[in-house]
Design a protein around this motif. Structure first.
Motif, mmCIF file in Angstrom:
data_model
loop_
_atom_site.group_PDB
_atom_site.id
_atom_site.type_symbol
_atom_site.label_atom_id
_atom_site.label_comp_id
_atom_site.label_asym_id
_atom_site.label_seq_id
_atom_site.Cartn_x
_atom_site.Cartn_y
_atom_site.Cartn_z
ATOM 1 N N ASP A 118 0.828 -1.214 0.000
ATOM 2 C CA ASP A 118 0.000 0.000 0.000
ATOM 3 C C ASP A 118 0.857 1.256 0.000
ATOM 4 O O ASP A 118 0.349 2.364 0.144
ATOM 5 C CB ASP A 118 -0.957 0.002 1.195
ATOM 6 N N GLY A 119 2.195 1.062 -0.139
ATOM 7 C CA GLY A 119 3.100 2.197 -0.224
ATOM 8 C C GLY A 119 3.463 2.833 1.095
ATOM 9 O O GLY A 119 4.196 3.831 1.124
ATOM 10 N N VAL A 120 3.015 2.272 2.207
ATOM 11 C CA VAL A 120 3.297 2.835 3.530
ATOM 12 C C VAL A 120 4.432 2.035 4.172
ATOM 13 O O VAL A 120 4.290 0.830 4.396
ATOM 14 C CB VAL A 120 2.044 2.800 4.431
ATOM 15 N N ARG A 121 5.550 2.710 4.472
ATOM 16 C CA ARG A 121 6.726 2.002 4.986
ATOM 17 C C ARG A 121 6.439 1.279 6.293
ATOM 18 O O ARG A 121 6.872 0.147 6.490
ATOM 19 C CB ARG A 121 7.893 2.978 5.189
ATOM 20 N N ARG A 122 5.709 1.933 7.202
ATOM 21 C CA ARG A 122 5.446 1.295 8.496
ATOM 22 C C ARG A 122 4.684 -0.017 8.315
ATOM 23 O O ARG A 122 4.915 -0.982 9.040
ATOM 24 C CB ARG A 122 4.659 2.235 9.405
ATOM 25 N N HIS A 123 3.814 -0.067 7.316
ATOM 26 C CA HIS A 123 3.092 -1.306 7.036
ATOM 27 C C HIS A 123 4.023 -2.334 6.394
ATOM 28 O O HIS A 123 3.945 -3.527 6.690
ATOM 29 C CB HIS A 123 1.900 -1.025 6.131
ATOM 30 N N ALA A 124 4.916 -1.865 5.509
ATOM 31 C CA ALA A 124 5.866 -2.775 4.865
ATOM 32 C C ALA A 124 6.796 -3.419 5.887
ATOM 33 O O ALA A 124 7.185 -4.583 5.750
ATOM 34 C CB ALA A 124 6.673 -2.025 3.808
ATOM 35 N N LEU A 125 7.152 -2.656 6.921
ATOM 36 C CA LEU A 125 8.068 -3.172 7.935
ATOM 37 C C LEU A 125 7.484 -4.355 8.685
ATOM 38 O O LEU A 125 8.221 -5.174 9.240
ATOM 39 C CB LEU A 125 8.442 -2.060 8.912
ATOM 40 N N ARG A 126 6.170 -4.467 8.725
ATOM 41 C CA ARG A 126 5.536 -5.594 9.398
ATOM 42 C C ARG A 126 5.691 -6.886 8.602
ATOM 43 O O ARG A 126 5.379 -7.966 9.091
ATOM 44 C CB ARG A 126 4.061 -5.284 9.651
ATOM 45 N N HIS A 127 6.197 -6.774 7.380
ATOM 46 C CA HIS A 127 6.427 -7.934 6.524
ATOM 47 C C HIS A 127 7.911 -8.029 6.151
ATOM 48 O O HIS A 127 8.257 -8.682 5.159
ATOM 49 C CB HIS A 127 5.566 -7.816 5.264
ATOM 50 N N ALA A 128 8.750 -7.370 6.931
ATOM 51 C CA ALA A 128 10.181 -7.273 6.620
ATOM 52 C C ALA A 128 11.025 -8.060 7.605
ATOM 53 O O ALA A 128 10.592 -8.383 8.723
ATOM 54 C CB ALA A 128 10.609 -5.808 6.615
ATOM 55 N N LEU A 129 12.239 -8.393 7.170
ATOM 56 C CA LEU A 129 13.284 -8.903 8.062
ATOM 57 C C LEU A 129 14.089 -7.694 8.506
ATOM 58 O O LEU A 129 14.655 -6.983 7.676
ATOM 59 C CB LEU A 129 14.192 -9.896 7.330
ATOM 60 N N LEU A 130 14.149 -7.444 9.811
ATOM 61 C CA LEU A 130 14.755 -6.226 10.338
ATOM 62 C C LEU A 130 16.087 -6.543 11.013
ATOM 63 O O LEU A 130 16.218 -7.545 11.709
ATOM 64 C CB LEU A 130 13.810 -5.575 11.343
ATOM 65 N N ALA A 131 17.075 -5.648 10.817
ATOM 66 C CA ALA A 131 18.423 -5.832 11.371
ATOM 67 C C ALA A 131 18.979 -7.198 10.981
ATOM 68 O O ALA A 131 19.678 -7.844 11.752
ATOM 69 C CB ALA A 131 18.408 -5.673 12.891
ATOM 70 N N ALA A 132 18.676 -7.639 9.767
ATOM 71 C CA ALA A 132 19.081 -8.960 9.310
ATOM 72 C C ALA A 132 20.602 -9.061 9.200
ATOM 73 O O ALA A 132 21.254 -8.187 8.632
ATOM 74 C CB ALA A 132 18.428 -9.272 7.969
ATOM 75 N N HIS A 133 21.154 -10.116 9.752
ATOM 76 C CA HIS A 133 22.592 -10.364 9.634
ATOM 77 C C HIS A 133 22.850 -11.860 9.714
ATOM 78 O O HIS A 133 21.961 -12.645 10.073
ATOM 79 C CB HIS A 133 23.382 -9.606 10.705
#
Length: 383
Positions: A154-169
Motif C-alpha cells: 500500500d506504499g506505507v513504509r510502516r506497514h511494509a516493515l511488518r512484513h520485513a526482516l529487520l536488522a538482518a545479519h
C-alpha cells in the motif's frame, strides 16, 4: 569468551542498534522513524529509488579443508504490533548446515504469524563456493538472503516493515578451515578480495584478525574482531554513542518521562530501572578507558636526558591544534607516570601536575595528561 559467544554479543548489538533511542519514549520523534539497519522489505515494496531492498549479499574468502561444513545462522527481528504508535520486536534465528561439497544450495525458510499482531514471513537463503584462480587455493564464498514474503503493497513504509526482516545479519562458521580477513588479507588474496561484492552486509572476522573460523556478516561496517566494551553495564541501543552520556541523560528524565519510557517497551523499562539503581562505582567505570596505547618502554630520551616514571618535567605544550586548556599549563611542573606508545608508533608521556592536590588519586585511577616528548622539558631524572 569463545568466538561464537563473541559473534552473538556483537550480533545482539547489531540486532538492536537504533531499536529504541534516548529518551526511550514512543512519543519522541526519533522513535517514530525506526528500523534503519539491515532492513529487507517484501519485494512488492522494494525500490532502489527509495533505498529499500528485499535482499542482501555477502562475499568473503575461505580456505576450506576436504570436508568443510558451512554453518549459517540467520538472525533478524520481526515487528509485533502493540498499538497505533509502537511496534515491539520478536527475535528470530534460523540455522542452516551446508557442506561445501554440496554447494551451490538454496534453502527456503518461513516464520509463522498469528494473523493479528505478527504476519507470516518467508524467504530463501542461497550459498555458493567458487575456487579462486591461481596456485594458492582458497574459495570465494557467497551467501544471499532474500525476503520473498507476498504482500500487496500500500506504499506505507510502516506497514511494509511488518512484513520485513529487520536488522538482518548472518553468522558464518566452519568446522574445519578458516576465513581470511577482508580488511587485511594476505598478499596473494588481495586481488580476490577486490573482486568480492558486498550488498548491505559486511564480513567481519570474529576472534583472530588474520584468520578465523567465524565471520559476522553485519549490516553495519565494523573492523575485524569487534568487542563489547567490558565497562558497558547493558543495552542502550546506540552502540555508536557513549554509555556515560546516555546514562547521565537518562538520569535527568523526570518521573513522568520515566513512566512513559517504562510503558513504551520492556527493554526501555529495563534501561530506566538499571539507571535508577546504578551504584556510583559502576557509573565511575563508564567514564572511559584507554585501549589504543601500550607501554613504549621504561623511558624516552628528551634533549639528551632520559625521562622515565618519576621524572619531573616542565610542560611546554604546543598550542597549535591542541586542547585550548593547555595554554593554562605552560610552564607548570609535572611528574611522569608512564611512557606510552599508540597504534601509530607515536610516543606519549603521561603526567600528573605537581600542584594538583588530586594527583595521587588521578594516578590511582590511571587518569593522566598526555604530552609528546617535544612538549616537555626535563628537570629531574628518575632514580
Amino acid at each position: 569468551m569463545n568466538v561464537r559467544d563473541q559473534a552473538r554479543a556483537i550480533g545482539d548489538a547489531v540486532l538492536y542498534e537504533g531499536y529504541l533511542l534516548y529518551p526511550y519514549r514512543a512519543s519522541a520523534g526519533k522513535n517514530r522513524v525506526r528500523w534503519q539497519w539491515g532492513v529487507l522489505v517484501p519485494p512488492s515494496y522494494a525500490s532502489a529509488e527509495i533505498g529499500e531492498h528485499s535482499s542482501a549479499r555477502v562475499e568473503c574468502l575461505l580456505e576450506p579443508s576436504d570436508h568443510t561444513v558451512l554453518h549459517v545462522k540467520l538472525r533478524f527481528l520481526q515487528t509485533r504490533t502493540q498499538d497505533s504508535t509502537w511496534d515491539e520486536a520478536v527475535e528470530h534465528e534460523i540455522d542452516f548446515e551446508l557442506p561445501l561439497a554440496e554447494l551451490p544450495a538454496e534453502r527456503p525458510f518461513q516464520v509463522p504469524g498469528d494473523g493479528q499482531r505478527t504476519h507470516e514471513l518467508s524467504g530463501v537463503l542461497t550459498a555458493r563456493a567458487d575456487p579462486l584462480d591461481g596456485p594458492f587455493g582458497g574459495t570465494r564464498l557467497r551467501v544471499d538472503v532474500h525476503n520473498t514474503t507476498s504482500w500487496p503493497s500500500d506504499g506505507v513504509r510502516r506497514h511494509a516493515l511488518r512484513h520485513a526482516l529487520l536488522a538482518a545479519h548472518l553468522v558464518l562458521s566452519v568446522d574445519t578451515g578458516h576465513f581470511l580477513s577482508m580488511l587485511d588479507p594476505p598478499e596473494w588474496a588481495k586481488p580476490a578480495v577486490e573482486t568480492c561484492r558486498q550488498e548491505r552486509l559486511w564480513p567481519v572476522l570474529i576472534g583472530d584478525t588474520s584468520r578465523s573460523t567465524v565471520v559476522l556478516a553485519s549490516p553495519i561496517i565494523l573492523y575485524d574482531d569487534p568487542a563489547i566494551a567490558p565497562e558497558s553495564p547493558g543495552d542502550l541501543f546506540d552502540g555508536t554513542e557513549i554509555d556515560e552520556i546516555l546514562t547521565l541523560r537518562t538520569m535527568t528524565l523526570t518521573d513522568e518521562e520515566k513512566r512513559e519510557a517504562r510503558a513504551t517497551d520492556p527493554r526501555a523499562a529495563a534501561i530506566v530501572d538499571r539507571v535508577d539503581t546504578m551504584p556510583p562505582e559502576l557509573l565511575e567505570r563508564l567514564h572511559g578507558a584507554i585501549r589504543s596505547v601500550r607501554p613504549a618502554g621504561p623511558s624516552v630520551t628528551v634533549a639528551g636526558v632520559r625521562v622515565a616514571e618519576g621524572s619531573r618535567v616542565r610542560l611546554r605544550p604546543n598550542l597549535r591544534g591542541a586542547d585550548a586548556q593547555d595554554m593554562f599549563l605552560i610552564g607548570k611542573t609535572a611528574t611522569v607516570r608512564v611512557v606510552l606508545s599508540d597504534v601509530d608508533g607515536a610516543t606519549h608521556v603521561a603526567v600528573t601536575l605537581d600542584d594538583d592536590p588530586g594527583a595521587d588519586l588521578q594516578h590511582a585511577h590511571g587518569r593522566y595528561r598526555y604530552f609528546s616528548p617535544d612538549e616537555i622539558e626535563p628537570l629531574e631524572v628518575a632514580e
